[in-house]
Write an enzyme that holds these catalytic residues in place. Structure first.
Site, short mmCIF file in Angstrom:
data_model
loop_
_atom_site.label_atom_id
_atom_site.label_comp_id
_atom_site.label_asym_id
_atom_site.label_seq_id
_atom_site.Cartn_x
_atom_site.Cartn_y
_atom_site.Cartn_z
N ASN A 1 1.51 -19.87 -2.98
CA ASN A 1 1.19 -19.94 -1.56
C ASN A 1 2.27 -20.66 -0.76
OD1 ASN A 1 -1.10 -18.47 -1.68
ND2 ASN A 1 -2.49 -20.07 -0.99
N CYS B 1 -6.02 -21.10 4.01
CA CYS B 1 -5.32 -21.43 2.77
C CYS B 1 -3.93 -22.05 2.96
CB CYS B 1 -5.21 -20.19 1.89
SG CYS B 1 -6.81 -19.72 1.21
N LYS C 1 -27.54 -19.23 4.79
CA LYS C 1 -26.62 -18.20 4.29
C LYS C 1 -27.29 -17.37 3.20
CE LYS C 1 -21.99 -18.96 3.88
NZ LYS C 1 -20.73 -19.46 3.32
N LYS D 1 -3.62 -25.74 4.38
CA LYS D 1 -4.13 -26.82 3.51
C LYS D 1 -3.39 -26.84 2.17
CE LYS D 1 -8.21 -24.82 1.24
NZ LYS D 1 -7.74 -24.90 -0.15
N1 LIG Z 1 -10.52 -17.73 1.72
C1 LIG Z 1 -9.48 -17.31 1.06
O1 LIG Z 1 -8.79 -16.39 1.48
C2 LIG Z 1 -9.11 -17.94 -0.25
C3 LIG Z 1 -8.17 -17.29 -1.07
C4 LIG Z 1 -7.83 -17.88 -2.29
C5 LIG Z 1 -8.37 -19.09 -2.65
N2 LIG Z 1 -9.26 -19.71 -1.83
C6 LIG Z 1 -9.83 -20.98 -2.27
O2 LIG Z 1 -11.15 -20.74 -2.75
C7 LIG Z 1 -12.01 -21.86 -2.43
C8 LIG Z 1 -13.17 -21.36 -1.60
O3 LIG Z 1 -12.68 -20.86 -0.37
P1 LIG Z 1 -13.57 -20.01 0.64
O4 LIG Z 1 -12.68 -19.53 1.72
O5 LIG Z 1 -14.40 -19.05 -0.12
O6 LIG Z 1 -14.52 -21.18 1.21
P2 LIG Z 1 -15.80 -21.05 2.13
O7 LIG Z 1 -15.83 -22.27 2.95
O8 LIG Z 1 -15.81 -19.70 2.80
O9 LIG Z 1 -17.02 -21.06 1.09
C9 LIG Z 1 -17.37 -22.16 0.31
C10 LIG Z 1 -18.88 -22.11 0.12
O10 LIG Z 1 -19.24 -23.12 -0.82
C11 LIG Z 1 -20.51 -23.62 -0.43
N3 LIG Z 1 -20.73 -24.90 -1.08
C12 LIG Z 1 -20.13 -26.09 -0.85
N4 LIG Z 1 -20.59 -27.04 -1.67
C13 LIG Z 1 -21.51 -26.43 -2.46
C14 LIG Z 1 -22.33 -26.89 -3.50
N5 LIG Z 1 -22.31 -28.16 -3.91
N6 LIG Z 1 -23.17 -26.01 -4.09
C15 LIG Z 1 -23.22 -24.73 -3.68
N7 LIG Z 1 -22.45 -24.24 -2.68
C16 LIG Z 1 -21.62 -25.09 -2.08
C17 LIG Z 1 -20.41 -23.68 1.07
O11 LIG Z 1 -21.71 -23.76 1.67
C18 LIG Z 1 -19.67 -22.39 1.38
O12 LIG Z 1 -20.57 -21.32 1.63
C19 LIG Z 1 -11.12 -22.87 -1.71
O13 LIG Z 1 -10.62 -23.79 -2.64
C20 LIG Z 1 -9.99 -22.01 -1.17
O14 LIG Z 1 -8.80 -22.74 -1.02
C21 LIG Z 1 -9.66 -19.15 -0.65
#
Ligand SMILES: NC(=O)c1ccc[n+]([C@@H]2O[C@H](COP(=O)([O-])OP(=O)(O)OC[C@H]3O[C@@H](n4cnc5c(N)ncnc54)[C@H](O)[C@@H]3O)[C@@H](O)[C@H]2O)c1
Length: 443
Positions: A209, A261, A35, A264
């Site tokens: 949410n 979201c 990535k 979960k």
């Molecule tokens: N996607 C949404 O619309 C949204 C909206 C609000 C809140 N959230 C929350 O935000 C958080 C992230 O969601 P997302 O959709 O961006 O997730 P995602 O899965 O798209 O991205 C998470 C990233 O974190 C990386 N990662 C995991 N462990 C890691 C580590 N130890 N070091 C470095 N990188 C690491 C993964 O490789 C991945 O690229 C979640 O808790 C989610 O509930 C998401």
């Protein structure tokens, strides 16, 4: 300000790009080497309107960079955002192992006082756990750090816009100094900020949410009453929505909520409530209604077509909502799996999500457009309300089909226009005298 954002997914990448665009120096970190390598080449891991241009511009200006080296990024930053995933465990509790892993790296790289900001969605009480993890993994004489909660409310598909124009910015901090750093960072957006303690900030995210999910399940339950009584849910929702106390958003009946979201977060809220000693029955019903919705849709299709075995079905829309290629908890997954299990043939079309869907369902046919998908089909099922489906030439659609059945899972068509085009129309909550749907134990 010098920042790092750990976790370069939907939230991390958009947050990093927007803070860089506001003039900060931002390092986006991810453990996924492919990535980061792609991002360095200007290739986005996700589709999000405006993202690619913003990333390219800020990389060009030298304000945005990408790395897999978490500790080096932390050492260079005064504010560190955690934006890693918090997926559901089988019992509904969020899996905080990615957050713990990040804490371990932060602890080892604490070279000066820092503000650690949790943007991942985490249960109430996690701020204390994060503090304990960092203290546990840091050397005994480590510099001071503060843990702040700053939950994210962006919506996929309009993530850049939402990050630039949030309805509110929630900052949960144990002391004024830590809160001030975030206030300073967000000040250029000129949006309302609410400053709370850490626990309240964490709960605001789940409470919001779950409330939105509840609104959708509520209107879907009303839609079932509409089908049984001959009322039209779109009119009912309109009549409700004019009431300012209710509002018209999240009152569109359809196949229910999905995505990364709501499912979960609702599970997590139920599990957290349980662990605190409260049985959140209301949310359990919200969840059950949502699970039933695609089954109800399929039952109507089964009844109308006289079974699904041997039928050819066009599925329009695969992503969990328009303007994203995200398939997580998309209703299309459940619907296609059921159609295939019952011996139907599926022809699918989605403007963006087909490459991701191919990895899950290699056995279905992926089509050029909606008309191509409808070719020779017994029914067309609209599963995601992409704009391009709203103005389809319905006569052309019917001419391509074997049987004239249109199942509008998102209520995007005027039933009369569909009927005028010679198609039988089945929306959600828009037909009189529908056959009652009974959930059998095998479904
Ligand atoms: N996607 C949404 O619309 C949204 C909206 C609000 C809140 N959230 C929350 O935000 C958080 C992230 O969601 P997302 O959709 O961006 O997730 P995602 O899965 O798209 O991205 C998470 C990233 O974190 C990386 N990662 C995991 N462990 C890691 C580590 N130890 N070091 C470095 N990188 C690491 C993964 O490789 C991945 O690229 C979640 O808790 C989610 O509930 C998401």
């Amino acid at each position: 300000m010098q920042l790092s954002v750990i976790g370069t997914g939907y939230v991390g990448l958009v947050t990093g790009a927007v803070f860089a665009d506001l003039g900060n120096e931002v390092i986006c970190v991810d453990k996924d080497e492919a990535k980061i390598a792609a991002l360095r080449e200007g290739i986005m891991p996700i589709y999000e309107p405006g993202l690619e241009e913003m990333v390219r511009h800020n990389v060009g200006e030298g304000r945005l960079s990408f790395t897999t080296d978490t500790e080096e990024a932390v050492r260079q930053s005064e504010v560190v955002f955690i934006a890693v995933g918090t997926p559901s465990l089988p019992d509904g509790q969020p899996d905080l192992s990615q957050v713990e892993d990040v804490c371990r790296h932060i602890a080892r790289a604490l070279n000066a006082p820092k503000v650690i900001v949790n943007k991942s969605t985490v249960p109430v009480g996690t701020g204390d756990i994060v503090r304990r993890w960092i203290e546990q993994y840091a050397p005994p004489d480590h510099p001071d750090f503060e843990v702040v909660s700053n939950p994210e409310f962006l919506r996929e598909g309009s993530a850049i816009y939402d990050t630039l124009h949030p309805d509110r910015i929630v900052i949960g901090a144990a002391n004024h100094n830590a809160a001030m750093k975030l206030i300073e960072l967000y000040a250029p957006l000129e949006r309302p900020m609410i400053i709370t303690d850490v626990n309240s900030a964490e709960l605001i995210k789940y409470a919001s949410n779950c409330f939105l999910a509840m609104k959708i399940s509520y209107i879907n339950a009303i839609a079932r009453i509409c089908d049984l009584s001959g009322a039209d849910v779109t009119l009912v929702a309109k009549g409700m929505g004019y009431d300012k106390r209710i509002g018209d958003q999240f009152l569109q009946a359809g196949l229910g909520w999905g995505g990364s979201c709501f499912p979960k977060d609702v599970s997590a809220m139920i599990a957290t409530a349980e662990s605190l000693g409260y049985d959140f029955e209301l949310l359990k019903a919200v969840q059950r209604i949502n699970e039933e919705q695609p089954l109800y849709f399929l039952s109507r299709m089964r009844d109308a077509l006289g079974g699904l075995s041997g039928k050819r079905i066009a599925v329009l829309g695969l992503s969990f909502k328009p303007n994203t290629d995200d398939l997580r908890e998309a209703k299309s997954l459940r619907i296609i799996a059921e159609l295939l299990a019952e011996g139907a043939e599926v022809r699918a079309y989605d403007p963006i999500a087909m490459p991701k869907a191919r990895a899950i369902f290699p056995q279905i046919t992926y089509c050029e457009n909606a008309y191509d998908a409808a070719t020779g089909c017994d029914a067309v099922a609209v599963v995601t309300e992409w704009n391009e489906f709203r103005q389809l030439n319905l006569e052309r659609l019917r001419q391509a089909m074997r049987q004239p059945f249109l199942f509008d899972g998102r209520n995007i068509y005027d039933p009369n226009k569909v009927k005028q085009a010679g198609l039988h129309y089945f929306g959600i909550g828009r037909s009189a005298n529908a056959v009652p749907f009974v959930r059998s134990s095998s479904q």
